[in-house]
Scaffold this motif. Structure first.
Motif, mmCIF file in Angstrom:
data_model
loop_
_atom_site.group_PDB
_atom_site.id
_atom_site.type_symbol
_atom_site.label_atom_id
_atom_site.label_comp_id
_atom_site.label_asym_id
_atom_site.label_seq_id
_atom_site.Cartn_x
_atom_site.Cartn_y
_atom_site.Cartn_z
ATOM 1 N N PHE A 1 2.242 -55.351 -6.892
ATOM 2 C CA PHE A 1 4.009 -56.085 -7.812
ATOM 3 C C PHE A 1 3.468 -55.561 -8.797
ATOM 4 C CE2 PHE A 1 4.045 -57.703 -2.956
ATOM 5 C CZ PHE A 1 5.149 -57.059 -2.895
ATOM 6 N N SER A 2 4.290 -56.184 -9.598
ATOM 7 C CA SER A 2 4.057 -55.634 -10.979
ATOM 8 C C SER A 2 5.136 -56.887 -11.948
ATOM 9 C CB SER A 2 4.345 -54.458 -11.676
ATOM 10 O OG SER A 2 5.654 -54.144 -11.467
ATOM 11 N N GLN B 1 8.640 -53.541 -10.298
ATOM 12 C CA GLN B 1 7.776 -53.896 -8.319
ATOM 13 C C GLN B 1 8.470 -55.019 -7.827
ATOM 14 O OE1 GLN B 1 5.467 -50.470 -6.476
ATOM 15 N NE2 GLN B 1 4.613 -51.300 -8.989
ATOM 16 N N ASP B 2 9.472 -56.361 -7.531
ATOM 17 C CA ASP B 2 9.076 -57.282 -7.127
ATOM 18 C C ASP B 2 9.837 -57.627 -5.866
ATOM 19 O OD1 ASP B 2 9.372 -60.093 -6.925
ATOM 20 O OD2 ASP B 2 11.359 -60.161 -8.114
ATOM 21 N N ILE B 3 9.177 -58.252 -4.918
ATOM 22 C CA ILE B 3 8.991 -58.538 -3.949
ATOM 23 C C ILE B 3 10.427 -58.737 -3.125
ATOM 24 C CG2 ILE B 3 8.880 -61.089 -3.646
ATOM 25 C CD1 ILE B 3 7.196 -60.531 -1.247
ATOM 26 N N LEU C 1 14.479 -61.368 -2.026
ATOM 27 C CA LEU C 1 13.983 -61.813 -1.385
ATOM 28 C C LEU C 1 14.589 -62.052 -0.319
ATOM 29 C CD1 LEU C 1 14.263 -63.966 -4.733
ATOM 30 C CD2 LEU C 1 12.750 -63.853 -3.499
ATOM 31 N N PHE D 1 13.767 -60.636 1.806
ATOM 32 C CA PHE D 1 12.785 -60.471 3.440
ATOM 33 C C PHE D 1 13.183 -60.341 4.186
ATOM 34 C CE2 PHE D 1 11.645 -65.235 0.704
ATOM 35 C CZ PHE D 1 10.457 -64.466 0.056
ATOM 36 N N ASP E 1 6.238 -54.146 7.075
ATOM 37 C CA ASP E 1 5.687 -54.577 5.728
ATOM 38 C C ASP E 1 7.118 -54.406 5.367
ATOM 39 O OD1 ASP E 1 4.326 -55.150 3.500
ATOM 40 O OD2 ASP E 1 4.342 -53.426 3.507
ATOM 41 N N ILE E 2 6.846 -55.491 4.131
ATOM 42 C CA ILE E 2 8.232 -56.269 3.096
ATOM 43 C C ILE E 2 8.761 -55.385 2.500
ATOM 44 C CG2 ILE E 2 7.747 -57.205 1.879
ATOM 45 C CD1 ILE E 2 9.051 -59.732 2.115
ATOM 46 N N LYS F 1 10.589 -53.553 -0.814
ATOM 47 C CA LYS F 1 10.259 -54.208 -2.249
ATOM 48 C C LYS F 1 11.691 -53.776 -2.902
ATOM 49 C CE LYS F 1 5.718 -52.291 -2.543
ATOM 50 N NZ LYS F 1 4.739 -51.377 -3.518
ATOM 51 N N ALA G 1 15.085 -54.549 -9.366
ATOM 52 C CA ALA G 1 14.531 -56.193 -9.639
ATOM 53 C C ALA G 1 14.976 -57.101 -10.382
ATOM 54 C CB ALA G 1 12.838 -55.655 -9.987
#
Lengths: 608, 147
Positions: free
Chosen positions: A28-29, B27-29, B31, B33, B40-41, B43, B49
């Motif tokens: 992640f960034s 690159q973010d998670i 949300l 989920f 895996d989750i 991205k 993002a």
């Protein structure tokens, strides 16, 4: 991969640690952008760690007496050390109480019951004072009655507060009852605990506070009173083993106490009885004469005071062995009238006298001589006789007051300040007085000139530099009828004589009709008595000893003087004045001054 | 179909396939989920993002984010005000300031706000360009009172 460092307490630092961790991976960034989802997750993690860290920190702090912040924690630690903090205390006054009936054949003995009330005013607010025990008076043959204590003293102590009563019924032993008194304003020193066999009984037995009991055996009736975490008070009785006897199941327990106003009721001077007394079925007014104004009212012991006193009291172990023990126990029991105490063994006295302990007490303002006498008697009979080592006598010494004369000069640039030099002079003199109030004026406090000069330098940027000459004086009240020898002791070495300045100089006084003073002969330790022109009247009236700090005046008999005669001396080391034993260093406001020298900081081309 | 010809200097390119790659800048998670089939989750990357980030910014009230009281827009609270208390220009201003202060990856192009008073609803469309790219993205957010 290195572990995440999570020992910080600060939220931002914790979050930064988590970001450091994410920087070391490439999955992640977006952790650096506050609006990102990752930042939100880091917020949750960091906040959780932050709160856990703070809770752990608080919990550890509360686990130790010195770092605890909550009163409930401090109370708990103090109790573990066997120390019970003082409750709010009512102001006490000493009065003489009498009644005149004019009936010579009247009843022989009259009783003034406990909790007889009196009213007094302080700052236009009325306060109720009460007797705490019964007093009796006998007919003097003319129908006059003067009430006295059990020991025959006419000085009767009345205490401020409102009488309150709590009634409990004792339960079974297995219930392990704790009797709660929901009152934060209970003066525990006024508690009276009466235990009746049944709720309808009229006879009772009294229980006493265990801290006042010198020896506990099977027949002792004692209770423990302690402040609960919520500020109320709890009373517990023996379980039948440790504190002697306990009330039995079904007994009625009545607890009476005063709820006082604390310091507000100090200073009451005039007392008026609320009710008349009935003698031979006739009501008479009580006549009250004030011996000493009310004093000694105080608030609950503060958290900082508990932190200071509990370890000392624990070290003393309810025994008077070391000098610190005397200090701890006297302060613990009589702090309502005492500001500070110091004690020292006879072996440390000058001259040494073995088999004695010397105690010097610095009383609170407004405490009268009679209260001082009562307090010192109580210390001897209640503390020393019970808790001290046998054959050691307790001797009370008055504090020795040493006054400092401070001549302060400072360069002042008015351009750097909005105030005038005169205002600065006045404010700096006030600063010096405050310095003495905060740092000296009690036992074992050392005067360090540099500390005071630092405060003066920091007063304003307009104060460019400062200097201070330190002299010290003691005050002599000599006889004007008998020629006597006098010795004045100073706690530090005195300056050696020189041919420029006088080391010893006294105030003026009248001697053989002339205004005179005593000073040392230049370059000599011999003292001469001179008139205002400097002509010697007595060539040798004593001497001073630089090394021992003593000043001896022989065969001295002035005609008159005003109040006292100061003997001002120059100390060998003006930078530090250390008190010895029972010396208290104070400021001589009359002989001290602060003077400004205007300095605009302009530099000259030539040496002026 | 004509055969491709390459110069000698360019080497024998015909034997190699041309591989291009695009580095993922952001690159973010995700949300939501939600999880992938791998467990895996999901991205969010690049424009997606940034889009998620702006949506998050708009839906966060001020003082909601720990130790960062100025973060957010307070748009939710506007739903509980009467329409006389604010107007579309004011809402646009809130959004523009929030993006300017808290989302440095987006260059704001335009904001459309439509308030439907009778439905207690605000429809917001934000058009922005992701910085360092030419990609222009549109984000639609609809806020409505549930009670």
């Amino acid at each position: 991969m290195a572990a995440i460092k999570s020992t910080d307490l600060d939220f931002d630092q914790i979050k930064e640690s988590l970001k450091d961790y994410l920087r070391r991976q490439d999955e992640f960034s977006d952790y650096d952008f506050e609006a990102s989802g990752l930042s939100n997750i880091l917020d949750v993690l960091a906040y959780n760690t932050h709160v856990n860290g703070l809770i752990a920190n608080f919990a550890i702090n509360e686990s130790f007496l010195k770092t605890a912040q909550l009163r409930s924690s401090v109370l708990s630690h103090a109790e573990a050390l066997g120390y019970y903090p003082k409750s709010i205390t009512g102001a006490s006054a000493t009065v003489n109480i009498s009644v005149s009936t004019g009936n010579a054949d009247g009843i022989a003995i009259v009783t003034l019951p406990a909790f007889t009330t009196f009213t007094a005013e302080v700052d236009d607010i009325s306060y109720t004072f009460q007797t705490l025990e019964n007093y009796t008076a006998t007919n003097d043959g003319s129908g006059n009655y003067s009430f006295t204590t059990g020991t025959g003293l006419q000085n009767i102590i009345i205490t401020e507060g409102t009488l309150k009563t709590k009634t409990f019924i004792m339960g079974e032993e297995s219930e392990e009852q704790v009797f709660v008194i929901p009152d934060e304003l209970m003066d525990t020193s006024t508690m009276v605990v009466k235990v009746y066999d049944t709720p309808s009984s009229s006879s009772y037995v009294s229980y006493v506070n265990q801290i006042k009991v010198a020896r506990i055996d099977n027949d002792t009736r004692a209770y423990v009173v302690r402040e609960a975490p919520n500020g109320y008070y709890e009373v517990i009785f023996s379980n039948g083993n440790v504190l002697g006897q306990r009330p039995l199941a079904g007994n009625k327990i009545i607890i009476e106490y005063l709820a006082p106003s604390g310091i507000d009721a100090n200073g009451a001077a005039t007392f008026i009885a609320d009710d008349e007394i009935t003698i031979d079925n006739v009501n008479y007014s009580l006549s009250i004469t004030t011996v000493s104004n009310s004093a000694g009212g105080s608030l609950k012991e503060s958290i900082s005071s508990i932190k200071d006193n509990a370890p000392i009291a624990f070290a003393a172990q309810q025994r008077l062995v070391t000098a610190e023990d005397y200090k701890a126990l006297i302060l613990k029991n009589y702090s309502s009238v005492i500001d500070d105490v110091i004690s020292w063994g006879g072996n440390q006295n000058v001259p040494p006298i073995y088999g004695r302990v010397y105690v010097s007490i610095n009383y609170k303002d407004g405490i009268t001589e009679s209260v001082k006498e009562i307090t010192e008697n109580a210390i001897k009979t209640q503390l020393a006789d019970n808790l001290a080592i046998m054959s050691i006598d307790t001797v009370f010494e008055d504090p020795e007051n040493l006054f400092l004369e401070l001549s302060t000069t400072f360069n002042f640039d008015p351009d750097l300040s909005g105030e005038t030099a005169e205002t600065a002079q006045s404010n700096i003199q006030t600063l010096i007085t405050t310095f003495f109030t905060n740092n000296l004026n009690t036992f074992e406090k050392v005067f360090r000139r540099s500390n005071l000069l630092s405060e003066i330098d920091n007063y304003s940027e307009a104060v460019l530099d400062s200097r201070m000459t330190v002299k010290m004086n003691r005050r002599l009240i000599p006889s004007t009828t008998i020629a006597s020898n006098y010795t004045l002791n100073y706690p530090v070495r005195l300056a050696v004589p020189d041919d420029q300045d006088y080391i010893v100089e006294s105030d003026t006084f009248v001697y053989n009709g002339q205004i005179c003073r005593i000073r040392n002969i230049l370059d000599s330790t011999t003292l001469e008595l001179v008139n205002l022109s400097g002509d010697p009247i007595v060539d040798n009236i004593g001497s001073y000893n630089s090394a021992s700090g003593t000043l001896t005046i022989e065969n001295f008999i002035p005609d008159s003087y005003s109040q006292f005669i100061r003997f001002t001396v120059v100390p060998a080391n003006q930078a530090t004045i250390k008190p010895l034993r029972n010396y208290i260093i104070s400021l001589d406001n009359v002989k001290s001054f602060a003077r400004a020298t205007i300095d605009y900081q302009n530099t000259s081309a030539v040496v002026l | 179909m004509a055969a491709k010809a390459f110069s000698i200097e360019d080497g024998n390119l015909s034997n190699k396939s041309i591989i291009t790659s695009r580095s993922r800048l952001y690159q973010d998670i995700d949300l939501s989920f939600a999880k992938r089939s791998s467990g895996d989750i999901f991205k969010k990357t690049d424009a997606a993002a940034v889009k998620q980030s702006i949506k998050n910014l708009l839906l966060t009230n001020k003082r909601e984010k720990p130790f960062n009281p100025t973060f957010g827009t307070n748009l939710n609270s506007l739903l509980f005000h009467t329409s006389e208390e604010f107007d579309e220009i004011e809402v646009k201003s809130f959004i523009a300031n929030a993006i300017k202060n808290h989302e440095p990856r987006a260059i704001l192009r335009d904001i459309y706000v439509s308030i439907e008073e009778e439905y207690y609803t605000a429809n917001i469309t934000i058009i922005f360009q992701v910085i360092s790219t030419q990609e222009v993205v549109q984000l639609n957010v609809s806020l409505a009172r549930l009670r």
